[in-house]
Motif scaffolding. Sequence first.
Motif, short mmCIF file in Angstrom:
data_model
loop_
_atom_site.label_atom_id
_atom_site.label_comp_id
_atom_site.label_asym_id
_atom_site.label_seq_id
_atom_site.Cartn_x
_atom_site.Cartn_y
_atom_site.Cartn_z
N GLN A 266 2.34 121.39 16.71
CA GLN A 266 2.85 120.39 15.79
C GLN A 266 3.44 121.06 14.57
O GLN A 266 2.96 122.11 14.14
CB GLN A 266 1.74 119.44 15.37
CG GLN A 266 0.57 120.11 14.67
CD GLN A 266 -0.46 119.12 14.18
OE1 GLN A 266 -0.12 118.03 13.74
NE2 GLN A 266 -1.73 119.49 14.26
N ALA A 267 4.50 120.48 14.02
CA ALA A 267 5.09 120.94 12.76
C ALA A 267 5.29 119.70 11.90
O ALA A 267 6.40 119.17 11.79
CB ALA A 267 6.40 121.67 13.00
N PRO A 268 4.24 119.19 11.28
CA PRO A 268 4.30 117.89 10.60
C PRO A 268 5.40 117.76 9.54
O PRO A 268 6.08 116.72 9.51
CB PRO A 268 2.90 117.76 9.97
CG PRO A 268 2.03 118.58 10.84
CD PRO A 268 2.87 119.75 11.27
N PRO A 269 5.65 118.77 8.67
CA PRO A 269 6.70 118.58 7.67
C PRO A 269 8.09 118.43 8.30
O PRO A 269 8.99 117.86 7.67
CB PRO A 269 6.63 119.86 6.83
CG PRO A 269 5.27 120.42 7.09
CD PRO A 269 4.97 120.06 8.50
N ARG A 270 8.24 118.90 9.51
CA ARG A 270 9.54 118.84 10.18
C ARG A 270 9.65 117.62 11.10
O ARG A 270 10.70 117.40 11.68
CB ARG A 270 9.74 120.12 11.01
CG ARG A 270 9.52 121.41 10.25
CD ARG A 270 9.68 122.62 11.13
NE ARG A 270 11.04 122.76 11.58
CZ ARG A 270 12.02 123.31 10.86
NH1 ARG A 270 11.77 123.78 9.66
NH2 ARG A 270 13.24 123.40 11.34
N GLU A 271 8.55 116.88 11.24
CA GLU A 271 8.50 115.76 12.18
C GLU A 271 8.95 116.21 13.57
O GLU A 271 9.78 115.59 14.21
CB GLU A 271 9.35 114.58 11.70
CG GLU A 271 8.85 113.96 10.41
CD GLU A 271 9.59 112.69 10.06
OE1 GLU A 271 10.84 112.64 10.18
OE2 GLU A 271 8.92 111.71 9.66
#
Length: 519
Positions: A266-271
């Motif tokens: 997952q890369a949450p800041p990048r959605e």
Amino acid sequence: MIRSIVSSDRLAGAIALVLAATGPVLAEPDAQALFAEHCAACHAENRLGGTGPALIPETLGRMFGPALEKVISDGRPATQMAGFAETLAPEQVAAIARYLETPLAETPRWSVEDANASRDLSADYKAAEAPVFTADPMNITLVVETGDHHVSVLDGDTFEVLDRFATPFAVHGGPKFSPDGRYVFVMSRDGWVQKYDIWSLQVVGQVRAGLNSRNIAMSGDGKWLAVANYLPQTLTILATEDLGVQKIIDVTGSGGVPSRVSAVYQAPPRESFVLALKDLPQVWEVFYGDNPPVQGFAHDYRMEPAIKTTERFPVRKIPVSDIMDDFFFDLSYTNLIGASRDGARGLVLDLDIGKEVAEVDLPGMPHLGSGITWPWNGTTVMATPHLKDPAISVIDMESWKTVKRIETLGPGFFMRSHSNSPYAWADVFFGPNKDKMHIIDKETLEIVKTLDPEPGKTVAHVEFTKDGDEALVSIWEDDGAVIVYDAKTLEEIKRLPMKKPSGKYNVWNKISFEAGTSH
């Protein structure tokens, strides 16, 4: 009739003379029977994978002929694959290798329809309005017990077992929690994804997202779960609410060349989800946000996306100079540090511009998925164990230079720490010193103590409680245990008997992205 008998006698005599001169004619080894006896327990009778990966041409990649025979004979470093050189004759090894190179009668596929048809939601499940226990729901720790395929739910304050539920066969890749910490999802090597409600202490349901899978990743908004598959060579997107399959993405490069997916992160800041590919020199980014960019990355895509798309879960394919099948991210999720399992270096990929910006000195097969970070001397460092070398590399995440290589008693698998702890803990999973656990001072970068919790037994994987006051260590054996240590005094507090406990996962540490644990 008499003449025929005489001729037969003479023929038999001639054959006997030939055999005497040349030795007996050996029967061809029965490869299928050998596989069933020695390999099927881990890789399944149908070769589609169990605790071990699928063994068919589509998943073997470039490993054929002598290379495959060597793995069967000698085993594979830093894995559970043992060698059979002392059990099987060379011709038997060769026969098994040829059998594994043989395609199945039909190339296995797993469609959206197949996956959705496998979905099984529990009729007995009822969602609780509040936790059915008095323990702090943010300090719950899950223990995966691989010995009998269960997960124990621990109160992180008292270490009481609140529940113990059965999982699919051979859970792999680490459970993933919903952002509020209420639900957890576990995945098995044969592709089953299970949803469990921690508040209710009940299984919600399960679905088979692939046939041989590697790991799962949760989207930052908690709506989607991505499943990395070796077989078929796909990425499956599930809706977390009802485990419905939303999309299956074929993972192929130019010319239709397929690739196994080593892992999804997952890369949450990048959605987005970021994929490590086993067979292609590419990094894939799959966007799950409402309005994702897919082209025009000359500048920071978050500020100036050139082209938008209405496609669901669009894919961005980033070429790289080497196959990277293990990743680590900086805290902003801008820089990806990748290393090939067969390579002698690490590469830093700037995801914003889609280009490699640095090399990192990382020989010895680093286990980047187990890397951790902490502040040190005005900068941030990352530390990673190595699966082949008896060392831990500590890297400055600004200059990308090696600060130190800490020599250990053997190659390791996992590292853990906590923001409230002065120590990093590192196991020595591989080799004769597998019963040791190193304690490293995060300021001096020196090993200050080596624990020996159970001489002769495999000691591995550490997880901290929410506040970092206690550290939980696994005795990774069928008659094993989870040992609770005081994280400051390093004294043992308690032992909890477990069936081959492997990973341990604290709700708060995972959902808060605690720097001392992997994500």
